[in-house]
Design a protein around this motif. Structure first.
Motif, PDB file in Angstrom:
ATOM      1  N   MET A   1      59.852  75.047  92.246  1.00 12.80           N
ATOM      2  CA  MET A   1      58.584  74.340  92.459  1.00 12.80           C
ATOM      3  C   MET A   1      57.400  75.262  92.232  1.00 12.80           C
ATOM      4  N   ASP A   2      56.228  74.670  91.978  1.00 13.51           N
ATOM      5  CA  ASP A   2      55.030  75.466  91.722  1.00 13.51           C
ATOM      6  C   ASP A   2      54.489  76.107  92.996  1.00 13.51           C
ATOM      7  N   GLY A   3      53.728  77.154  92.816  1.00 14.40           N
ATOM      8  CA  GLY A   3      53.209  77.903  93.954  1.00 14.40           C
ATOM      9  C   GLY A   3      51.825  77.479  94.387  1.00 14.40           C
ATOM     10  N   ASP A   4      51.402  76.293  93.988  1.00 12.89           N
ATOM     11  CA  ASP A   4      50.052  75.873  94.367  1.00 12.89           C
ATOM     12  C   ASP A   4      50.062  74.583  95.191  1.00 12.89           C
ATOM     13  N   LEU A   5      51.247  74.244  95.706  1.00 11.00           N
ATOM     14  CA  LEU A   5      51.448  73.041  96.530  1.00 11.00           C
ATOM     15  C   LEU A   5      51.159  71.733  95.796  1.00 11.00           C
ATOM     16  N   GLN A   6      51.180  71.784  94.465  1.00 13.30           N
ATOM     17  CA  GLN A   6      51.058  70.529  93.727  1.00 13.30           C
ATOM     18  C   GLN A   6      52.374  69.761  93.798  1.00 13.30           C
ATOM     19  N   HIS A   7      53.439  70.510  94.054  1.00 14.13           N
ATOM     20  CA  HIS A   7      54.742  69.889  94.267  1.00 14.13           C
ATOM     21  C   HIS A   7      54.996  69.820  95.773  1.00 14.13           C
TER      22      HIS A   7
ATOM     23  N   ILE B   1      59.881  80.019  93.248  1.00  9.74           N
ATOM     24  CA  ILE B   1      58.465  79.723  93.040  1.00  9.74           C
ATOM     25  C   ILE B   1      57.807  80.750  92.119  1.00  9.74           C
ATOM     26  N   PRO B   2      57.452  80.341  90.908  1.00  6.50           N
ATOM     27  CA  PRO B   2      56.726  81.253  90.020  1.00  6.50           C
ATOM     28  C   PRO B   2      55.309  81.385  90.543  1.00  6.50           C
ATOM     29  N   ALA B   3      54.770  82.581  90.526  1.00  5.34           N
ATOM     30  CA  ALA B   3      53.423  82.763  91.067  1.00  5.34           C
ATOM     31  C   ALA B   3      52.591  83.653  90.157  1.00  5.34           C
ATOM     32  N   TYR B   4      51.564  83.079  89.595  1.00  7.04           N
ATOM     33  CA  TYR B   4      50.628  83.849  88.784  1.00  7.04           C
ATOM     34  C   TYR B   4      49.254  83.656  89.401  1.00  7.04           C
ATOM     35  N   ASN B   5      48.725  84.700  89.966  1.00  6.95           N
ATOM     36  CA  ASN B   5      47.442  84.645  90.679  1.00  6.95           C
ATOM     37  C   ASN B   5      47.438  83.582  91.773  1.00  6.95           C
ATOM     38  N   GLU B   6      48.436  83.620  92.612  1.00  9.87           N
ATOM     39  CA  GLU B   6      48.525  82.645  93.698  1.00  9.87           C
ATOM     40  C   GLU B   6      48.323  83.307  95.063  1.00  9.87           C
ATOM     41  N   GLY B   7      47.596  84.416  95.084  1.00 14.04           N
ATOM     42  CA  GLY B   7      47.363  85.140  96.339  1.00 14.04           C
ATOM     43  C   GLY B   7      46.868  84.247  97.464  1.00 14.04           C
TER      44      GLY B   7
ATOM     45  N   GLN C   1      43.019  78.744  90.180  1.00 17.48           N
ATOM     46  CA  GLN C   1      42.801  77.905  89.002  1.00 17.48           C
ATOM     47  C   GLN C   1      44.077  77.633  88.244  1.00 17.48           C
ATOM     48  N   SER C   2      44.137  76.490  87.609  1.00 12.91           N
ATOM     49  CA  SER C   2      45.266  76.207  86.739  1.00 12.91           C
ATOM     50  C   SER C   2      45.189  77.145  85.549  1.00 12.91           C
ATOM     51  N   SER C   3      46.331  77.697  85.169  1.00 15.63           N
ATOM     52  CA  SER C   3      46.284  78.615  84.046  1.00 15.63           C
ATOM     53  C   SER C   3      46.704  77.928  82.752  1.00 15.63           C
ATOM     54  N   TYR C   4      46.864  76.605  82.827  1.00 14.70           N
ATOM     55  CA  TYR C   4      47.164  75.889  81.597  1.00 14.70           C
ATOM     56  C   TYR C   4      45.889  75.344  80.978  1.00 14.70           C
ATOM     57  N   ASN C   5      45.523  75.845  79.834  1.00 17.62           N
ATOM     58  CA  ASN C   5      44.394  75.275  79.113  1.00 17.62           C
ATOM     59  C   ASN C   5      44.944  74.530  77.899  1.00 17.62           C
TER      60      ASN C   5
ATOM     61  N   ARG D   1      54.974  92.501  83.591  1.00 19.84           N
ATOM     62  CA  ARG D   1      53.720  91.942  83.073  1.00 19.84           C
ATOM     63  C   ARG D   1      53.821  90.436  83.140  1.00 19.84           C
ATOM     64  N   ASN D   2      52.831  89.732  82.615  1.00 13.86           N
ATOM     65  CA  ASN D   2      52.880  88.276  82.602  1.00 13.86           C
ATOM     66  C   ASN D   2      53.808  87.793  81.477  1.00 13.86           C
ATOM     67  N   PHE D   3      54.861  87.075  81.872  1.00 14.09           N
ATOM     68  CA  PHE D   3      55.790  86.562  80.871  1.00 14.09           C
ATOM     69  C   PHE D   3      55.686  85.053  80.729  1.00 14.09           C
TER      70      PHE D   3
ATOM     71  N   GLU E   1      46.639  67.890  94.483  1.00 17.13           N
ATOM     72  CA  GLU E   1      45.698  68.790  93.823  1.00 17.13           C
ATOM     73  C   GLU E   1      46.075  70.230  94.139  1.00 17.13           C
ATOM     74  N   ARG E   2      45.731  71.103  93.226  1.00 15.96           N
ATOM     75  CA  ARG E   2      45.986  72.522  93.397  1.00 15.96           C
ATOM     76  C   ARG E   2      45.276  73.026  94.661  1.00 15.96           C
ATOM     77  N   MET E   3      45.979  73.854  95.467  1.00 18.24           N
ATOM     78  CA  MET E   3      45.376  74.356  96.706  1.00 18.24           C
ATOM     79  C   MET E   3      44.220  75.306  96.426  1.00 18.24           C
TER      80      MET E   3
ATOM     81  N   ASN F   1      56.589  86.968  91.026  1.00 15.40           N
ATOM     82  CA  ASN F   1      55.225  87.347  90.674  1.00 15.40           C
ATOM     83  C   ASN F   1      55.151  87.670  89.189  1.00 15.40           C
ATOM     84  N   ASP F   2      54.555  86.756  88.462  1.00 18.86           N
ATOM     85  CA  ASP F   2      54.525  86.842  86.999  1.00 18.86           C
ATOM     86  C   ASP F   2      53.309  87.642  86.521  1.00 18.86           C
ATOM     87  N   GLY F   3      53.273  88.915  86.910  1.00 18.59           N
ATOM     88  CA  GLY F   3      52.180  89.782  86.462  1.00 18.59           C
ATOM     89  C   GLY F   3      50.804  89.338  86.915  1.00 18.59           C
TER      90      GLY F   3
HETATM   91  N1  UDP Z   1      52.510  80.357  86.456  1.00 16.37           N
HETATM   92  C1  UDP Z   1      53.231  81.495  86.150  1.00 16.37           C
HETATM   93  N2  UDP Z   1      52.902  82.213  85.041  1.00 16.37           N
HETATM   94  C2  UDP Z   1      51.883  81.823  84.193  1.00 16.37           C
HETATM   95  C3  UDP Z   1      51.172  80.636  84.516  1.00 16.37           C
HETATM   96  C4  UDP Z   1      51.511  79.933  85.641  1.00 16.37           C
HETATM   97  O1  UDP Z   1      54.163  81.872  86.863  1.00 16.37           O
HETATM   98  O2  UDP Z   1      51.622  82.521  83.220  1.00 16.37           O
HETATM   99  C5  UDP Z   1      52.868  79.571  87.666  1.00 16.37           C
HETATM  100  C6  UDP Z   1      51.715  79.279  88.613  1.00 16.37           C
HETATM  101  O3  UDP Z   1      51.552  80.316  89.549  1.00 16.37           O
HETATM  102  C7  UDP Z   1      52.164  77.979  89.274  1.00 16.37           C
HETATM  103  C8  UDP Z   1      52.944  77.294  88.163  1.00 16.37           C
HETATM  104  O4  UDP Z   1      53.328  78.311  87.247  1.00 16.37           O
HETATM  105  O5  UDP Z   1      53.034  78.230  90.363  1.00 16.37           O
HETATM  106  C9  UDP Z   1      52.167  76.199  87.492  1.00 16.37           C
HETATM  107  O6  UDP Z   1      50.976  76.727  86.963  1.00 16.37           O
HETATM  108  P1  UDP Z   1      49.577  75.979  87.047  1.00 16.37           P
HETATM  109  O7  UDP Z   1      49.373  75.439  88.423  1.00 16.37           O
HETATM  110  O8  UDP Z   1      48.562  76.923  86.538  1.00 16.37           O
HETATM  111  O9  UDP Z   1      49.786  74.789  86.011  1.00 16.37           O
HETATM  112  P2  UDP Z   1      49.431  73.237  86.191  1.00 16.37           P
HETATM  113  O10 UDP Z   1      49.879  72.821  87.574  1.00 16.37           O
HETATM  114  O11 UDP Z   1      47.977  73.133  86.012  1.00 16.37           O
HETATM  115  O12 UDP Z   1      50.211  72.573  85.107  1.00 16.37           O
END
Ligand code: UDP
Ligand code: MG
Length: 309
Positions: free
Chosen positions: A93-99, A8-14, A205-209, A70-72, A200-202, A42-44
């Protein structure tokens, strides 16, 4: 007993990690024949994700973490988790329970039936904005037509099970620009897909803009094919051909009517148009050049600062 590693990749998923762990644990309490580990990467993060992970890993031995320097980015984070997973199968899987973790038993079942890769096909819930839905569909259409990998529509989720053998093969990849869903599709093996509705994300915020999505799109296309370069060449041939035809036409016209065609505006428009076209094509070549530049340096995809296993 077979072991399943969840990456599970986690960026600001505290606000999410504890709940994610709880849900996954719940799922595995119904899967008595399987052992599991959860590898959070934990991706920074800039929030308290790291603290949360350390607390969680003290309480539960199945919780492991990798902390980046750092954030990669999302893709390197998933790769890091896979590189360090010990399971007989690895699920990312994602760390925001969208999966939804509820899908895990189904994925494992398919794996036991003999599939090496079980990918998931995301269908959209009503809440997802029209814009995101359309851009995502459009992206996969373009991507599939431009690249040499066949990507199912909506197959673009990084919720996926891979057999340890497949993961082992992927570990040796030295690609700089990671695009895991394309890579997995490209690798072959026996693959199958499962439909799911993204939740929906728990929290957070989504970090994809849009900018990130565009970069991702370019990465996806240029990582898998050189078709854009061919398109550039074809366009060149097309317009050269047209210009020859046009030139012949004007000469005939000039002799027939005994006047030359005036037209400052059309001239300027043509110059601007071709100036733009040339810049686009140079840009495309530049993207590939940039990729070569980054690739030859062979820097690692990520740097691990700390891990607890
Ligand atoms: N994530 C990450 N590094 C980043 C951006 C996102 O590890 O630089 C992780 C994030 O914690 C999540 C997953 O990738 O577990 C998907 O990110 P996000 O929910 O922001 O994207 P979306 O679901 O909106 O496509
Ligand atoms: Mg998300």
């Amino acid at each position: 007993m077979k072991k399943i590693s969840i990456v599970i990749p986690a960026y600001n998923e505290g606000g999410n990690v504890a709940l994610v762990h709880e849900k996954i644990k719940e799922v595995f309490s119904g899967l008595k024949n399987y052992d599991f580990e959860i590898i959070f990467v934990n991706d920074g993060s800039r929030d308290d994700t790291q603290q949360k992970l350390e607390d969680l890993s003290k309480q539960f031995e199945e919780v492991k973490f990798i902390e980046f320097s750092r954030n990669f980015g999302h893709q390197p984070a998933v790769k890091a988790g896979m590189d360090n997973a010990h399971g007989n199968a690895v699920i990312s899987m994602d760390g925001d329970l969208q999966h939804p973790p509820e899908l895990i038993p189904q994925m494992i079942k398919k794996w036991e039936e003999g599939y090496d890769v079980v990918f998931t096909i995301r269908t959209y819930p009503k809440q997802i904005s029209w814009f995101k839905r359309k851009t995502s569909d459009f992206f996969y259409k373009i991507l599939s037509s431009l690249s040499d990998v066949n990507l199912t529509k909506g197959g673009g989720s990084d919720f996926r099970l891979m057999d340890a053998n497949v993961v082992q093969v992927m570990r040796d990849f030295k690609e700089d620009d990671l695009f895991l869903r394309g890579l997995t599709s490209w690798m072959g093996f026996k693959q199958t897909g499962i439909d799911f509705v993204a939740a929906e994300r728990m929290a957070g915020q989504s970090s994809y803009n849009i900018r990130k999505m565009l970069t991702f799109a370019f990465t996806g296309i240029t990582a898998f094919s050189v078709k854009p370069l061919y398109i550039a060449a074809y366009l060149g041939f097309l317009f050269s051909g047209l210009s020859v035809l046009g030139y012949v036409g004007y000469v005939i016209y000039a002799f027939a009517v005994h006047t030359e065609i005036s037209g400052w505006a059309s001239l300027i428009m043509t110059i601007v148009f071709f100036g733009g076209l040339q810049l686009i094509i140079m840009g495309i070549i530049g993207i590939y050049l940039g990729k070569i530049f980054k690739q030859v340096k062979e820097r690692p995809n990520y740097i691990i600062k700390n891990k607890n296993f």
